[in-house]
Write an enzyme that holds these catalytic residues in place. Structure first.
Site, short mmCIF file in Angstrom:
data_model
loop_
_atom_site.label_atom_id
_atom_site.label_comp_id
_atom_site.label_asym_id
_atom_site.label_seq_id
_atom_site.Cartn_x
_atom_site.Cartn_y
_atom_site.Cartn_z
N ASP A 176 35.00 -7.62 -9.38
CA ASP A 176 34.47 -8.99 -9.45
C ASP A 176 35.66 -9.95 -9.48
O ASP A 176 36.65 -9.71 -10.18
CB ASP A 176 33.62 -9.17 -10.71
CG ASP A 176 32.93 -10.53 -10.74
OD1 ASP A 176 31.78 -10.59 -10.28
OD2 ASP A 176 33.54 -11.50 -11.21
N ILE A 177 35.57 -11.02 -8.68
CA ILE A 177 36.66 -12.00 -8.63
C ILE A 177 36.66 -12.81 -9.92
O ILE A 177 35.63 -13.35 -10.33
CB ILE A 177 36.50 -12.93 -7.41
CG1 ILE A 177 36.48 -12.09 -6.12
CG2 ILE A 177 37.62 -13.95 -7.37
CD1 ILE A 177 36.19 -12.91 -4.89
N GLU B 63 30.28 -12.61 -5.78
CA GLU B 63 31.70 -12.31 -5.69
C GLU B 63 32.00 -10.91 -6.22
O GLU B 63 33.08 -10.63 -6.70
CB GLU B 63 32.52 -13.36 -6.48
CG GLU B 63 32.25 -13.40 -7.98
CD GLU B 63 31.16 -14.40 -8.34
OE1 GLU B 63 31.11 -14.81 -9.49
OE2 GLU B 63 30.34 -14.76 -7.48
#
Length: 473
Positions: free
Chosen positions: A351-352, A394
């Protein structure tokens, strides 16, 4: 059409046979195109239903992610804060609620990340949402649509009656402040807190997406149909011209030509022009061979169109990675394979970090560029050693066959460090990711994803820009 007084029996027979073959070829290929068109219409309808179902699944999956986060907070955050004696149970619950509200308000997903989540209390107080900050903290119990329906009351009452969540279509704000756009909602209650959590997608956005796909397919098919019609007209004109010139030049090669036309209609073979003695017959054969090649080209292009349709159904439109639905299917297949072959299998979920902040500071178009560059980096790094999918807004899921926890963890760390070297238009921006790595130990597909997701959130809670490694029992 044929004047028998001036035509030999042999010439008449060959003319009739050629005309018959041309007519049968036209009828046969026309029927094939009509069957393909009917199949095309069925595929369009299937794509509609699949897209609507995909949207429902997307809403449900995002909701499940929220409820998994709530359970995670209830279990882990409660235990952490309970160790500090200065917090009462009530204070801990309020802390958890605030964290959940913040998490829900940060969620964006779907096409262009325009879909969001919201939280309402049972009495209509808006606790948080990802798009309309102006109504956060306000009581919207009595908001009415253009028909006078109190939409929030209706949604809350229906959600309270369904523990598993409810789908509902009603109006909401879009282009103006009026509640005048139909929207498909999915809402689910949190009874112990007196909350309803929901999300939705506008019906006209669904219809626009479906219509755009249909227009693309229809234009492609229309072009193929026009090419086919032109090809048939040209073929018939060429054959008609050459039939007039063939009357006085019939010889022993006539049986060879007749045999070819019969085989060409049934077997789609090419004629060897070197076997023909006369120029007229050679020219006709060249034209017919060209016709057959064009026909093959049409069929190949239709096949390519079908391949493109399949690609559209399994890939994410922005990043080109596998979409949520298909990467999940891949994971199921690889789990079955690993179970049968007793081979290693690991998955990584990334996950960003602070992606919402990136969108807020630089805009969604820049955020899309970040997603694309990170996706391309991960895809190049994994290559043919695994499968990469966009699991959420994301969030990325990587499936690594024949990889144990050590190998998967090493890959995850290399990707994490490599992403920090990616250069963006803003030279000062350094993007980091957090992740979780798990090796398959005979869990179900859902369980192994949930465990990896929990490790991902553990990495987030532990400061981000790190990989948490799980040893699953």
């Amino acid at each position: 059409m044929l004047n028998s007084d001036n035509t030999s029996i042999k010439s008449f027979l060959i003319k009739s046979m050629v005309i018959f073959i041309v007519m049968m070829t036209v009828i046969r290929e026309g029927n094939n195109l009509m069957r393909q068109y009917r199949q095309f219409l069925r595929e369009c309808e299937t794509l509609k239903l699949e897209y609507i179902q995909d949207q429902k699944e997307l809403l449900k999956n995002e909701m499940n992610r929220v409820f998994e986060y709530i359970e995670f907070e209830k279990n882990n955050t409660y235990e952490l804060l309970k160790e500090n004696s200065k917090y009462t149970d009530g204070e801990i619950e309020e802390i958890i609620k605030r964290r959940v509200i913040k998490f829900v308000s940060s969620i964006h997903f779907g096409d262009n990340n325009e879909q969001y989540m919201f939280i309402l209390t049972y009495n209509g107080l808006e606790l948080g949402n990802g798009k309309y900050p102006d109504i956060t903290g306000k009581n919207i119990w009595n908001m009415k649509d253009i028909d006078g329906v109190k939409v929030n009351q209706r949604l809350i009452e229906m959600a309270k009656e369904s523990e598993d969540g409810v789908y509902i279509i009603q109006k909401w704000i879009k282009d103006t402040n009026k509640l005048d756009h139909d929207k498909l909602y999915y809402a689910k209650p949190v009874p112990e807190w007196g909350w309803v959590i929901g999300s939705g997608i506008y019906i006209d956005d669904i219809e626009k997406h479906i219509k755009n796909n249909e227009l693309i397919l229809k234009e492609a098919f229309k072009e193929e149909l026009e090419n086919f019609a032109i090809l048939m007209v040209v073929m018939m004109l060429i054959v008609s011209i050459y039939i007039k010139r063939i009357n006085d030049k019939i010889d022993k090669k006539i049986e060879f030509v007749v045999d070819f036309f019969e085989r060409a209609s049934k077997e789609r073979t090419y004629i060897d022009t070197e076997e023909l003695k006369y120029t007229e017959l050679k020219r006709m054969a060249i034209s017919v061979n060209s016709m057959i090649r064009d026909r093959y080209d049409i069929e190949n292009r239709i096949q390519q169109m079908n391949i493109q349709l399949k690609e559209m159904s399994i890939t994410d439109g922005l990043t080109g990675l596998y979409n949520h639905k298909y990467i999940y299917i891949i994971l199921k297949k690889e789990i079955e394979k690993a179970y049968i072959l007793k081979s290693d299998l690991s998955i990584i979920m990334f996950d960003i970090d602070h992606f919402k902040k990136v969108n807020d500071l630089y805009g969604h178009q820049f955020g899309d560029d970040v997603l694309i560059k990170i996706s391309n980096y991960i895809k190049r790094y994994i290559g043919k050693n695994g499968f990469v999918g966009r699991y959420g807004g994301e969030e990325f899921l990587i499936v690594l066959p024949n990889a144990d926890i050590e190998k998967a963890y090493k890959n995850a760390e290399n990707i994490r460090n490599g992403i920090k070297t990616i250069e963006f238009e803003n030279e000062n921006l350094i993007v980091t990711i957090s992740g979780g790595v798990v090796q398959f130990k005979h869990e179900s597909c859902k369980d192994i994803v949930n465990i990896t997701d929990q490790l991902l959130y553990k990495a987030k809670e532990s400061g981000r820009d790190r990989i948490e490694r799980g040893d699953i029992i």
